[in-house]
Design a protein around this motif. Structure first.
Motif, PDB file in Angstrom:
ATOM      1  N   TYR A 131      -3.965  -2.895  13.886  1.00 30.42           N
ATOM      2  CA  TYR A 131      -5.274  -2.331  13.557  1.00 30.42           C
ATOM      3  C   TYR A 131      -6.185  -2.363  14.772  1.00 30.42           C
ATOM      4  N   ASP A 175       0.786  -1.226   0.000  1.00 30.18           N
ATOM      5  CA  ASP A 175       0.000   0.000   0.000  1.00 30.18           C
ATOM      6  C   ASP A 175       0.817   1.275   0.000  1.00 30.18           C
ATOM      7  N   GLN A 213      -7.915   0.736  16.596  1.00 27.71           N
ATOM      8  CA  GLN A 213      -9.345   0.853  16.825  1.00 27.71           C
ATOM      9  C   GLN A 213      -9.658   1.148  18.291  1.00 27.71           C
ATOM     10  N   ASN A 271     -12.385   5.643  11.193  1.00 24.87           N
ATOM     11  CA  ASN A 271     -12.649   5.063   9.884  1.00 24.87           C
ATOM     12  C   ASN A 271     -11.703   5.527   8.782  1.00 24.87           C
ATOM     13  N   THR A 272     -10.650   6.235   9.158  1.00 27.22           N
ATOM     14  CA  THR A 272      -9.764   6.753   8.125  1.00 27.22           C
ATOM     15  C   THR A 272      -8.746   5.730   7.644  1.00 27.22           C
ATOM     16  N   THR A 331      -7.621   1.511   7.012  1.00 26.91           N
ATOM     17  CA  THR A 331      -8.055   0.109   6.926  1.00 26.91           C
ATOM     18  C   THR A 331      -6.920  -0.760   7.426  1.00 26.91           C
ATOM     19  N   GLN A 332      -7.241  -2.034   7.644  1.00 24.20           N
ATOM     20  CA  GLN A 332      -6.215  -2.937   8.156  1.00 24.20           C
ATOM     21  C   GLN A 332      -5.044  -3.058   7.187  1.00 24.20           C
ATOM     22  N   ASP A 333      -5.333  -2.967   5.864  1.00 22.82           N
ATOM     23  CA  ASP A 333      -4.268  -3.130   4.884  1.00 22.82           C
ATOM     24  C   ASP A 333      -3.261  -1.991   4.915  1.00 22.82           C
ATOM     25  N   GLN A 334      -3.697  -0.882   5.411  1.00 25.41           N
ATOM     26  CA  GLN A 334      -2.762   0.242   5.470  1.00 25.41           C
ATOM     27  C   GLN A 334      -1.831   0.158   6.681  1.00 25.41           C
TER      28      GLN A 334
END
Lengths: 228, 303
Positions: free
Chosen positions: B109, B64, B113, B123-124, B126-129
């Motif tokens: 992540y 990413d 959270q 919500n800014t 995601t786990q992939d980031q």
């Protein structure tokens, strides 16, 4: 009562001793005049008895106790047995006659009931009945010295030390003070009085100790002021 | 006893302005002294907390990150398993390293959270980031540079974050505050002690006639000393009480009501530690009033 055993006293700053090899014995109930010119060691002699100073050599014993060995905390106890009177009276100016005399008992923690009884008694002894509420400055010099004597005597001390008590008083007043000291002596109190007043010494005919440059040069019973 | 209390009272009244000056000086200097102690405690707490935790984090590469991922990453590529193993091995064989944790994207992540729940930031990302990372605990937290250099050179490391670069300036600042408070309080405490000594010396001088007669008729040293001691104790106790009150109020308003609520991740100084400091401040205050009094009156008690 008081023994000077070969007493020598040097002051730190001086070469010549203020007292040197003084041997003297004063018994209970004696009346002793201490004479000599200024600087002859009279004050040193008295201050040794009060334990304001300690000897450089020799011993001063009061009531059998070696003053060099009493613990500093016990010195106040020692002074309670000695009444002291000075040439300058040393009264507290803001306090009345009653308060000045009572002060001596208060500060050694005597109960109020005893103070209430002893103060008027003592004022009567010194001839100041009815003047208890006066302030020192309202009194004559002779009366002020009587207050000082009352203060010294109120605790019934075994020894009364008087350093030139008549030094600031006129001859007639001095006679009154001497009569008072004589009366106190007759109650059994040992009186040691340093003086320059030859008339008084010659009249009273008591034991005379003469100091000269720290040496005891004369010890004469029923003595006179000047050496004969 | 009555005499003693009366003398104490009249002494305090006679020297009212000096007494007030003494109380205020004691108040300010003891407060600063307490603040210095509190800061020291707090710095230790914060240091302990941070230094105990992970000192060095090595973030690994993720796809990413795109074309210019930074570090030793290859563009658009995750760190390979071989690289990962090499990093792990290098760390484990380094004598400076005490422990190595591996934190996965998922862990990161989850933590993210948790930290930002109920906030719009949640919500800014995601786990992939998120990035996998090695978290390194050192034997000696102060010897971090060698490990950092080593990690930066390893392939597959995107970034090395060592908390020292962030925390050291903070601790330096806190240390400066601590020493400034300590130094100023030391100066003020000396001033307060001298002031008490002078006040009592003046009081004793103005009563030297009485003191002389007291000694002449055989009043005990305790009896002579007690009014002076009580007089300075009143000043000392009041000064200490005001200082303790100020410190306690400061702790309540600044720490309990403010810092603790806004910065929850830090451990803040608690009331039991504060209590010890308050007691210490009171002890110093009392010592500071008694000792100069004993010295100042010595001359009048010498027999």
């Amino acid at each position: 009562m008081i023994t000077f055993d070969n007493v020598t006293k040097f002051y730190d700053s001086q070469q010549v001793p203020a007292l040197s090899n003084v041997n003297v014995q004063i018994d209970k109930g004696e009346f002793v005049f201490l004479v000599g010119s200024s600087g002859s060691g009279k004050s040193t002699f008295l201050r040794l008895i009060l334990r304001e100073l300690v000897t450089s050599r020799g011993q001063v014993l009061v009531a059998g106790r070696d003053l060099a060995r009493i613990h500093p905390w016990k010195i106040p106890q020692h002074r309670r047995r000695i009444g002291t009177v000075f040439q300058d009276f040393r009264l507290l100016p803001g306090k009345s006659v009653n308060e000045n005399v009572a002060f001596a008992l208060q500060v050694i923690g005597r109960p109020t009931s005893e103070i209430r009884r002893r103060v008027p008694e003592t004022l009567q002894t010194v001839g100041l009945t009815g003047k208890g509420d006066r302030l020192p400055e309202e009194l004559s010099g002779g009366e002020q010295q009587r207050v000082a004597i009352a203060r010294a005597f109120v605790n019934d001390p075994a020894i009364l030390i008087a350093d030139e008590p008549t030094g600031n008083l006129d001859p007639a007043t001095s006679v009154g003070i001497m009569k008072l000291l004589d009366r106190i002596n007759r109650t059994g109190t040992t009186v040691i009085m340093a003086t320059h007043d030859s008339t008084i010494v010659d009249q009273m005919r008591r034991r005379v100790l003469e100091l000269d440059k720290g040496l005891l040069v004369r010890d004469q019973t029923k003595g006179v002021y000047g050496a004969s | 006893m009555r005499h003693t209390l009366r003398e104490t009272w009249s002494g305090l009244r006679r020297n009212l302005s000096m007494t007030i000056a003494v109380i205020v000086t004691m108040w300010v200097s003891l407060t600063l002294f307490g603040v210095g102690l509190m800061t020291t405690q707090q710095v230790d707490l914060v240091k302990g907390k941070w230094y105990d935790k992970i000192e060095i984090s090595a973030f690994l590469c993720v796809k990413d990150l795109g074309q210019y991922p930074g570090g030793t990453c290859t563009a658009n590529q995750d760190t390979t398993d071989a690289q990962r193993a090499a990093i792990q091995k290098a760390l484990e064989s380094n004598p400076e390293v005490q422990k190595v944790y591996y934190e996965t994207k998922a862990d990161a992540y989850q933590q993210f959270q948790q930290t930002y729940k109920n906030t719009p930031i949640l919500n800014t990302l995601t786990q992939d980031q998120m990035q996998d990372s090695f978290r390194v605990k050192l034997v000696d937290p102060n010897n971090y540079e060698g490990v950092v250099q080593e990690l930066r050179a390893m392939p597959g490391v995107q970034a090395v974050q060592d908390l020292h670069t962030v925390l050291d300036p903070l601790f330096r600042a806190l240390n400066a505050v601590k020493w400034a408070a300590n130094g100023m309080s030391a100066l003020l405490l000396i001033a307060a002690a001298l002031q008490i000594g002078n006040t009592i010396r003046m009081a004793a001088f103005s009563r030297r006639r009485e003191l002389g007669i007291m000694r002449m008729v055989g009043a005990s040293n305790t009896y002579i000393l007690l009014p002076f001691l009580l007089e300075s104790l009143v000043a000392g106790v009041l000064g200490s009480a005001f200082a303790d009150g100020t410190i306690a109020l400061g702790k309540y308003l600044l720490v309990d009501r403010n810092a603790e609520e806004t910065i929850k991740t830090l451990r803040w100084i608690d009331w039991s530690q504060t209590g010890v400091i308050l007691a210490g401040v009171a002890g110093v205050g009392i010592l500071l009033s008694v000792v100069p009094t004993l010295i100042a009156t010595r001359k009048y008690l010498r027999v």
